[in-house]
Design a protein around this motif. Sequence first.
Motif, PDB file in Angstrom:
ATOM      1  N   SER A 196      22.586 -35.776  12.840  1.00 41.74           N
ATOM      2  CA  SER A 196      20.801 -36.950  12.107  1.00 41.74           C
ATOM      3  C   SER A 196      21.422 -38.223  12.776  1.00 41.74           C
ATOM      4  O   SER A 196      20.504 -38.812  13.302  1.00 41.74           O
ATOM      5  N   LEU A 197      22.720 -38.950  12.330  1.00 40.34           N
ATOM      6  CA  LEU A 197      23.222 -40.097  13.515  1.00 40.34           C
ATOM      7  C   LEU A 197      22.388 -40.422  14.940  1.00 40.34           C
ATOM      8  O   LEU A 197      22.162 -41.816  15.242  1.00 40.34           O
ATOM      9  N   LEU A 198      22.458 -39.535  14.942  1.00 40.67           N
ATOM     10  CA  LEU A 198      22.771 -38.769  16.789  1.00 40.67           C
ATOM     11  C   LEU A 198      20.529 -39.523  16.779  1.00 40.67           C
ATOM     12  O   LEU A 198      21.073 -39.434  18.948  1.00 40.67           O
ATOM     13  N   GLY A 199      19.971 -38.312  16.495  1.00 36.78           N
ATOM     14  CA  GLY A 199      18.964 -37.542  16.342  1.00 36.78           C
ATOM     15  C   GLY A 199      18.637 -37.215  17.595  1.00 36.78           C
ATOM     16  O   GLY A 199      18.174 -36.780  18.349  1.00 36.78           O
ATOM     17  N   ARG A 200      19.717 -36.244  17.276  1.00 33.95           N
ATOM     18  CA  ARG A 200      19.832 -34.785  18.073  1.00 33.95           C
ATOM     19  C   ARG A 200      19.335 -33.849  17.052  1.00 33.95           C
ATOM     20  O   ARG A 200      19.731 -33.525  16.281  1.00 33.95           O
ATOM     21  N   ALA A 201      19.380 -32.419  17.825  1.00 34.63           N
ATOM     22  CA  ALA A 201      19.495 -31.648  17.030  1.00 34.63           C
ATOM     23  C   ALA A 201      19.893 -30.248  17.911  1.00 34.63           C
ATOM     24  O   ALA A 201      20.493 -30.373  18.979  1.00 34.63           O
ATOM     25  N   GLY A 202      20.580 -29.053  17.416  1.00 34.79           N
ATOM     26  CA  GLY A 202      21.256 -27.573  18.411  1.00 34.79           C
ATOM     27  C   GLY A 202      23.153 -28.218  17.703  1.00 34.79           C
ATOM     28  O   GLY A 202      23.456 -28.964  16.845  1.00 34.79           O
ATOM     29  N   ARG A 203      23.572 -27.117  18.680  1.00 31.57           N
ATOM     30  CA  ARG A 203      24.799 -26.876  18.004  1.00 31.57           C
ATOM     31  C   ARG A 203      26.159 -28.560  18.477  1.00 31.57           C
ATOM     32  O   ARG A 203      25.697 -28.966  19.637  1.00 31.57           O
TER      33      ARG A 203
END
Length: 201
Positions: free
Chosen positions: A152-159
Amino acid sequence: MIDYLNSVSRHHGEYLPHLEVKCGTYFVTICLDGAIPSKLHQRLKLERSRQLFELERQKRLTPEGRDAIEWGHFLKVDALLDSPACQPVLGRDDIAQVVVDALEYFHGDRYVLDMWVIMGTHIHVIFQLCAENLLQKVLHSWKSFTANEINSLLGRAGRFWQRDYFDRSIRCDEQLAAIREYVWANPEAAGLRDWKWRRQY
């Protein structure tokens, strides 16, 4: 220390075997997904398997010999994780704090922390399990919570974390002292100075 031989079960992860020791004291390393290229990781895994196979073939594989091979494998992996080529995502203060909060949340309840060090690409933790808590479940809770928060902090999804992890069941005070020394010195060994993301309890 616990009665090690009467309290142990074994299971196998994606790369490594793991031991579950009732109320065991553990040294665990968890690294970022992709921190080590898959082909290189597979090559190290194959090298380790060949060493174990050769000792088994010669009927010379002892628990101490297996432990030495597993530790040697870990040291090679850890050296790669400390490489400047790896992106030090966990070195960001807000991300490192998420990991600290997760580690300390059940401290004194599900486990007792002894020491942790957060490196740029991986974390080292020494702790003892409490009561009937299982290593797999404790690590799953750490990895699941932190992955969601950090993504969430990095604005990404996935492993976020690698599927597998390295664990070592600590069996005596001498082994504990040696691992503590190794873990605490890891930032300096990696060329980091005045590293604040570590704590001994």
